[in-house]
Every structure is written in structure tokens, then in C-alpha cells.
Design a protein around this motif. Structure first.
Motif, short mmCIF file in Angstrom:
data_model
loop_
_atom_site.label_atom_id
_atom_site.label_comp_id
_atom_site.label_asym_id
_atom_site.label_seq_id
_atom_site.Cartn_x
_atom_site.Cartn_y
_atom_site.Cartn_z
N GLU A 164 -9.19 22.29 -4.81
CA GLU A 164 -8.80 21.90 -6.17
C GLU A 164 -7.35 21.45 -6.23
O GLU A 164 -7.01 20.50 -6.96
CB GLU A 164 -9.05 23.07 -7.13
N ASP A 165 -6.48 22.13 -5.50
CA ASP A 165 -5.06 21.74 -5.49
C ASP A 165 -4.86 20.44 -4.73
O ASP A 165 -4.06 19.58 -5.14
CB ASP A 165 -4.22 22.85 -4.85
N GLU A 166 -5.61 20.26 -3.65
CA GLU A 166 -5.44 19.05 -2.85
C GLU A 166 -5.96 17.82 -3.57
O GLU A 166 -5.33 16.75 -3.54
CB GLU A 166 -6.15 19.22 -1.51
N ILE A 167 -7.11 17.93 -4.22
CA ILE A 167 -7.65 16.76 -4.92
C ILE A 167 -6.79 16.41 -6.12
O ILE A 167 -6.66 15.23 -6.49
CB ILE A 167 -9.13 16.98 -5.33
N ALA A 168 -6.15 17.41 -6.72
CA ALA A 168 -5.23 17.14 -7.82
C ALA A 168 -4.05 16.31 -7.33
O ALA A 168 -3.56 15.42 -8.04
CB ALA A 168 -4.75 18.45 -8.44
N GLN A 169 -3.60 16.57 -6.11
CA GLN A 169 -2.51 15.79 -5.53
C GLN A 169 -2.95 14.34 -5.31
O GLN A 169 -2.17 13.41 -5.56
CB GLN A 169 -2.07 16.42 -4.20
N VAL A 170 -4.19 14.13 -4.85
CA VAL A 170 -4.69 12.77 -4.66
C VAL A 170 -4.73 12.04 -6.00
O VAL A 170 -4.30 10.89 -6.12
CB VAL A 170 -6.08 12.79 -4.01
N ARG A 171 -5.25 12.70 -7.02
CA ARG A 171 -5.36 12.06 -8.34
C ARG A 171 -3.99 11.72 -8.93
O ARG A 171 -3.86 10.79 -9.73
CB ARG A 171 -6.13 12.97 -9.30
N ALA A 172 -2.96 12.49 -8.52
CA ALA A 172 -1.62 12.27 -9.07
C ALA A 172 -0.81 11.24 -8.28
O ALA A 172 0.35 10.99 -8.60
CB ALA A 172 -0.87 13.60 -9.09
N THR A 173 -1.42 10.62 -7.27
CA THR A 173 -0.72 9.61 -6.47
C THR A 173 -0.28 8.45 -7.35
O THR A 173 -1.02 7.99 -8.24
CB THR A 173 -1.64 9.07 -5.35
N ASP A 174 0.92 7.95 -7.11
CA ASP A 174 1.40 6.78 -7.85
C ASP A 174 0.50 5.58 -7.55
O ASP A 174 0.33 5.22 -6.37
CB ASP A 174 2.85 6.47 -7.45
N PRO A 175 -0.08 4.95 -8.57
CA PRO A 175 -1.04 3.86 -8.30
C PRO A 175 -0.46 2.69 -7.49
O PRO A 175 -1.14 2.14 -6.62
CB PRO A 175 -1.45 3.41 -9.71
N LEU A 176 0.78 2.32 -7.77
CA LEU A 176 1.36 1.18 -7.04
C LEU A 176 1.58 1.53 -5.58
O LEU A 176 1.35 0.71 -4.68
CB LEU A 176 2.67 0.76 -7.70
N SER A 177 2.02 2.77 -5.32
CA SER A 177 2.18 3.21 -3.94
C SER A 177 0.82 3.28 -3.23
O SER A 177 0.69 2.87 -2.08
CB SER A 177 2.85 4.59 -3.91
N ALA A 178 -0.19 3.76 -3.95
CA ALA A 178 -1.53 3.84 -3.38
C ALA A 178 -2.07 2.45 -3.06
O ALA A 178 -2.73 2.24 -2.02
CB ALA A 178 -2.47 4.55 -4.36
N ARG A 179 -1.80 1.49 -3.92
CA ARG A 179 -2.26 0.11 -3.69
C ARG A 179 -1.64 -0.46 -2.43
O ARG A 179 -2.34 -1.07 -1.59
CB ARG A 179 -1.90 -0.75 -4.89
N ALA A 180 -0.32 -0.29 -2.24
CA ALA A 180 0.35 -0.84 -1.07
C ALA A 180 -0.19 -0.21 0.21
O ALA A 180 -0.40 -0.91 1.22
CB ALA A 180 1.86 -0.59 -1.19
N ASP A 181 -0.43 1.10 0.18
CA ASP A 181 -0.95 1.78 1.35
C ASP A 181 -2.39 1.37 1.63
O ASP A 181 -2.80 1.18 2.78
CB ASP A 181 -0.87 3.30 1.11
N ALA A 182 -3.19 1.22 0.57
CA ALA A 182 -4.60 0.85 0.73
C ALA A 182 -4.75 -0.57 1.29
O ALA A 182 -5.70 -0.85 2.03
CB ALA A 182 -5.32 0.96 -0.60
N LEU A 183 -3.83 -1.47 0.93
CA LEU A 183 -3.94 -2.85 1.38
C LEU A 183 -3.96 -2.95 2.91
O LEU A 183 -4.66 -3.79 3.48
CB LEU A 183 -2.78 -3.69 0.82
N ARG A 184 -3.18 -2.10 3.58
CA ARG A 184 -3.16 -2.14 5.05
C ARG A 184 -4.54 -1.79 5.62
O ARG A 184 -4.97 -2.37 6.62
CB ARG A 184 -2.13 -1.16 5.58
N SER A 185 -5.21 -0.84 4.97
CA SER A 185 -6.54 -0.47 5.44
C SER A 185 -7.56 -1.55 5.11
O SER A 185 -8.41 -1.90 5.93
CB SER A 185 -6.97 0.86 4.78
N LEU A 186 -7.48 -2.10 3.92
CA LEU A 186 -8.45 -3.11 3.48
C LEU A 186 -8.35 -4.39 4.30
O LEU A 186 -9.36 -5.03 4.61
CB LEU A 186 -8.22 -3.41 2.00
N LYS A 187 -7.13 -4.76 4.68
CA LYS A 187 -6.94 -6.01 5.43
C LYS A 187 -7.51 -5.92 6.84
O LYS A 187 -7.73 -6.95 7.48
CB LYS A 187 -5.45 -6.36 5.48
#
Length: 326
Positions: free
Chosen positions: A86-109
Motif C-alpha cells: 500500500e505504501d509503495e503503490i502510493a509512491q507510484v501514484r504520487a510520481t510527477d507526471p512529467l517526470s514519469a512521461r520522460a522516463d517512460a519515453l525511453r522504454s516506449l521508444k
């Protein structure tokens, strides 16, 4: 290709062990995508196939390229030795969206169809949607697939940590790390991990979190890039027998000597376990298991070791000899 992690004096003082419910949850999703990782998980896969088929794993699989990195925010190294999901998933949900997008782009590409699918889902336009869909998928996997088996899995992870801690005391960090996996080597303060990425990182006093995992076999992950805590995730000892159910107690010499309940408990402790795990595994009342464990321990057949709030029971040499007949 190697990953090299360079230690300095402060890093030796800041190495620690941990396990993570969130890590196991995302690693299970990754394993479901990769048949080459499923050799030790088939009994669990058979038991959970209907529940797994009912979960849309697409949001997670898009971020898990076969050749490439998975975003660090998807399962960050735990800050405590045994963080609650519960504490760990709360941390994922609280991730900054713009930071998450930049990090996700490397995986998606790394996978063209994944990048196209992410655009279709609106992830790049509104990364908050991505965070919500990924977090929801992780929660469904945890609730339906992992949480019912978590006591058994956690006992195995904690048993691995107890074993590695003893080995660390006996041989030091330079002796322990090459034992963890044939993919790891140690020389002059540098840990080299053979994996699919070439990476180099000076730990800078942060130390290293050593994390056993049920689902990562046969691979080892050698680091998380900054700003994440450096970590080494490796296959836990004993995964080959994790899902095996004990055979129905037979009328053997051991049963006649100890009684059916105590013989069954002793025989089932090929991997150290807690009272709760044994009670569930053997379909016995926890109070009965606790009573039997006390007798077996007083007879010198078991040891008990506290790990956090859990007590792990393991056979002694005498217990092994009685069980195997050697």
C-alpha cells in the motif's frame, strides 16, 4: 554488456537487504510476458491462469521492452527492509507526471508498436492517465495474483536474506556478491553485472540495496539509474521448490517417531517458513503448528530466527538427517 557499480568507503557502510511487494508484483507481470522466465513458476501459473487472463496487462507490458529499460518509477527500490504494498503503490501514484512521461519515453521508444499504442491511449498528451492505468493494473495483479500467496513468497525472500546475511558475516561483501549469481563478479571495489545494458555508476555513498526476487530468474538487474537508490535484484534461493505442495504424510518411521503433525512440519521445511505459512501449507490450525514447532525446536530439530516481525523456522543438521534418512 556489463553494468559496473563502483564502491567507495562510505558505500560499504550503507549496503543493506530488502524485499519489495511492489517489485514482485511488477516482476510477475514481466514474467507473464516472457515464457523464457516461467520454468520455475508453472504450478503458480496453472493455479492463477483464470485470474491472470482476466487482468489487462497491456499498460504494464507497453513499458517492459524485451531489450531496454523499464521506468524506475514503476517499482522504485524500497526505502525500508520490507515495505507494505500500500505504501509503495502510493509512491507510484504520487510520481510527477512529467517526470514519469520522460522516463517512460525511453522504454516506449525501444518498441515501435508500444510508442504508437501509448499515443493512442493518450499517455504522451496526458501522462497522468498513464500513471493511473499502470497503478490500477499493478493493484489488480497484487490483489488477485500476489497477495494470496504473499506469506509463502515473503517467507522465501526472508529466508534468502537470512542466509545471505550469514554469508556476508563469514566472507564479506567481496565474497558474497559473486555468490549471488554467476552474472556477478567483484574486483577492487567494483561490482560487474553481465546484463543487456551497458551502464556505469559510482554509488557515491548511497550503498547498494540487495533484493532477492521470486520472479526475476534467470536474470539479475544491476542498478537503478539516478535519482533512484542503487540496487542489485537477484533470484532468491529455493524458488525451484516454492510452489511445490508437500506430499500427504505417509506412515513412515519419521511419522511413527514424531507423530503425523510434527513429521509433516519437519518434512515441509526444505525452505525456512513462518508459522502462518506452515499452517496454510499443511491445512493445520496456527495454534497446533506453533505447539509442534516449540516441541521440535526444544528437541534440537529446528532453529528459529527473527526477521522483522516474522519468525522463520529452519531445520538443523539433525532435523535434515532425520528427514532425509541420512
Amino acid at each position: 554488456m556489463p553494468t559496473r557499480l563502483h564502491f567507495d568507503e562510505a558505500d560499504y557502510l550503507n549496503c543493506r537487504f530488502a524485499h519489495s511487494a511492489l517489485w514482485e508484483t511488477q516482476a510477475a507481470a514481466h514474467m507473464l510476458k516472457r515464457p523464457d522466465r516461467q520454468a520455475y513458476q508453472r504450478p503458480w501459473l496453472l493455479r492463477t491462469r483464470r485470474e491472470a487472463a482476466a487482468i489487462d496487462l497491456t499498460p504494464l507490458w507497453l513499458l517492459m521492452p524485451q531489450r531496454g529499460v523499464t521506468p524506475g518509477w514503476l517499482s522504485p527500490p524500497p526505502a525500508t527492509p520490507a515495505a507494505a504494498f500500500e505504501d509503495e503503490i502510493a509512491q507510484v501514484r504520487a510520481t510527477d507526471p512529467l517526470s514519469a512521461r520522460a522516463d517512460a519515453l525511453r522504454s516506449l521508444k525501444a518498441t515501435p508498436h508500444a510508442l504508437a499504442a501509448a499515443r493512442d491511449r493518450g499517455w504522451l498528451r496526458d501522462p497522468a492517465v498513464m500513471l493511473r492505468e499502470v497503478s490500477d493494473a499493478l493493484e489488480r495483479i497484487w490483489t488477485r495474483l500476489i497477495e494470496p500467496e504473499w506469506p509463502r513468497m515473503r517467507a522465501l525472500l526472508e529466508a534468502d536474506i537470512a542466509f545471505r546475511t550469514r554469508r556476508l558475516a563469514e566472507h564479506g561483501l567481496g565474497g558474497l556478491l559473486p555468490e549471488i549469481s554467476t552474472h556477478c563478479s567483484w574486483r577492487a571495489g567494483t561490482l560487474t553485472v553481465q546484463d543487456h545494458a551497458e551502464h556505469e555508476r559510482r554509488l557515491g555513498g548511497h550503498g547498494l540495496v540487495l533484493m532477492p526476487s521470486v520472479f526475476i530468474w534467470p536474470h539479475v538487474i544491476g542498478t537503478f539509474e539516478a535519482p533512484w537508490q542503487p540496487a542489485l535484484v537477484y533470484p532468491a534461493r529455493g524458488i525451484a521448490g516454492l510452489w511445490a505442495e508437500p506430499a500427504a504424510p505417509a506412515v513412515t518411521t519419521l511419522t511413527r517417531l514424531l507423530g503425523r503433525g510434527r513429521a509433516a512440519i519437519l518434512a515441509s521445511l526444505d525452505v525456512p517458513a513462518t508459522t502462518t505459512v506452515l499452517a496454510r501449507r499443511l491445512d493445520l490450525a496456527p495454534s497446533s503448528v506453533s505447539s509442534h514447532l516449540t516441541v521440535l525446536r526444544e528437541a534440537g530439530l529446528l532453529t528459529a530466527r527473527r526477521h522483522g516481525r516474522q519468525v522463520l523456522y529452519a531445520r538443523t543438521g539433525l532435523g535434515d538427517a532425520l528427514t532425509t534418512g541420512s
